[in-house]
Design an enzyme around this catalytic site. Structure first.
Site, mmCIF file in Angstrom:
data_model
loop_
_atom_site.group_PDB
_atom_site.id
_atom_site.type_symbol
_atom_site.label_atom_id
_atom_site.label_comp_id
_atom_site.label_asym_id
_atom_site.label_seq_id
_atom_site.Cartn_x
_atom_site.Cartn_y
_atom_site.Cartn_z
ATOM 1 N N THR A 16 8.713 -4.023 -3.555
ATOM 2 C CA THR A 16 7.826 -3.793 -4.582
ATOM 3 C C THR A 16 7.824 -2.957 -5.386
ATOM 4 O O THR A 16 7.641 -1.530 -4.010
ATOM 5 C CB THR A 16 6.750 -5.145 -4.804
ATOM 6 O OG1 THR A 16 5.844 -4.524 -3.418
ATOM 7 C CG2 THR A 16 7.244 -6.259 -4.480
ATOM 8 N N VAL A 72 4.891 -0.832 -6.678
ATOM 9 C CA VAL A 72 4.012 -0.434 -6.206
ATOM 10 C C VAL A 72 3.571 0.590 -4.510
ATOM 11 O O VAL A 72 3.164 1.305 -4.325
ATOM 12 C CB VAL A 72 2.679 -0.971 -6.207
ATOM 13 C CG1 VAL A 72 0.654 -0.109 -5.535
ATOM 14 C CG2 VAL A 72 3.054 -0.522 -7.690
ATOM 15 N N CYS A 73 4.102 -1.318 -3.360
ATOM 16 C CA CYS A 73 3.963 -0.953 -2.421
ATOM 17 C C CYS A 73 5.017 -0.141 -1.874
ATOM 18 O O CYS A 73 4.767 0.846 -1.109
ATOM 19 C CB CYS A 73 4.759 -2.410 -2.031
ATOM 20 S SG CYS A 73 3.181 -4.128 -1.767
ATOM 21 N N THR A 74 6.534 0.400 -2.164
ATOM 22 C CA THR A 74 7.200 1.088 -2.105
ATOM 23 C C THR A 74 7.006 2.455 -2.505
ATOM 24 O O THR A 74 6.845 3.361 -0.882
ATOM 25 C CB THR A 74 8.716 0.924 -2.691
ATOM 26 O OG1 THR A 74 8.986 -0.569 -2.279
ATOM 27 C CG2 THR A 74 9.854 1.591 -1.719
ATOM 28 N N LEU A 115 4.177 3.374 0.178
ATOM 29 C CA LEU A 115 5.223 3.554 2.259
ATOM 30 C C LEU A 115 6.149 4.689 2.129
ATOM 31 O O LEU A 115 5.602 5.639 3.022
ATOM 32 C CB LEU A 115 5.876 1.936 2.066
ATOM 33 C CG LEU A 115 4.931 0.902 2.393
ATOM 34 C CD1 LEU A 115 5.099 -0.658 2.523
ATOM 35 C CD2 LEU A 115 3.667 1.046 3.668
#
Length: 156
Positions: A47, A49-51, A54
């Site tokens: 997704t 924002v998560c990517t 990270l």
């Protein structure tokens, strides 16, 4: 409600993206593997924002994975999903699967969104004694500020 600063960090045992068992308590105490831990909960692999979050951790990896600190990233994704995601993004730190029992670690830290079945964006800095020293919890759409956990680590 998220676990409070000063509380003992709830232990867990989860599989990483390579099928290895990771136990939080293995990083605490007098063992040779003793380190401070940055425990990073995120909703889902792949997704936006998560990517982005990270990738930012990946790009500053020496701050979060070294002789003093271990980064552990946790989501409710399956181990197999996390393996593909980690390989695609070049993530060289443990991606832990909180898939089954579903969300148990996220729930223990008070960051599981029960309705959506995933963690909200919670980060916990835990010292070598297993005590939570700093935390931030953001809603699903709100990215965290990497500089804040760098400051929290420096204060240990």
């Amino acid at each position: 409600m998220a676990i409070e600063i000063g509380a003992q960090a709830p232990d867990f045992e989860l599989k990483d993206n390579h099928g290895r068992t990771v136990r939080l308590s293995d990083f605490f105490g007098d063992s040779p593997d003793s380190r401070n831990v940055v425990l990073f909960f995120y909703p889902f692999a792949f997704t936006g924002v998560c990517t982005g979050e990270l990738r930012e951790l990946r790009d500053h990896l020496d701050t979060f994975v070294n002789d003093d600190t271990q980064l552990l990233a946790v989501s409710a994704d399956s181990m197999h999903t996390l393996r593909v995601f980690g390989e695609q993004e070049g993530l060289e730190f443990p991606l832990l699967s909180d898939f089954w029992p579903h969300g148990a670690a996220s729930r223990a830290y008070g960051v599981l969104d029960e309705d959506k079945g995933c963690a909200v964006r919670g980060t916990f800095v835990i010292d070598r004694a297993g005590t939570v020293r700093w935390s931030v919890v953001n809603a699903l759409p709100d990215a965290r500020d990497l500089d804040e956990y760098v400051k929290a680590l420096a204060a240990l």
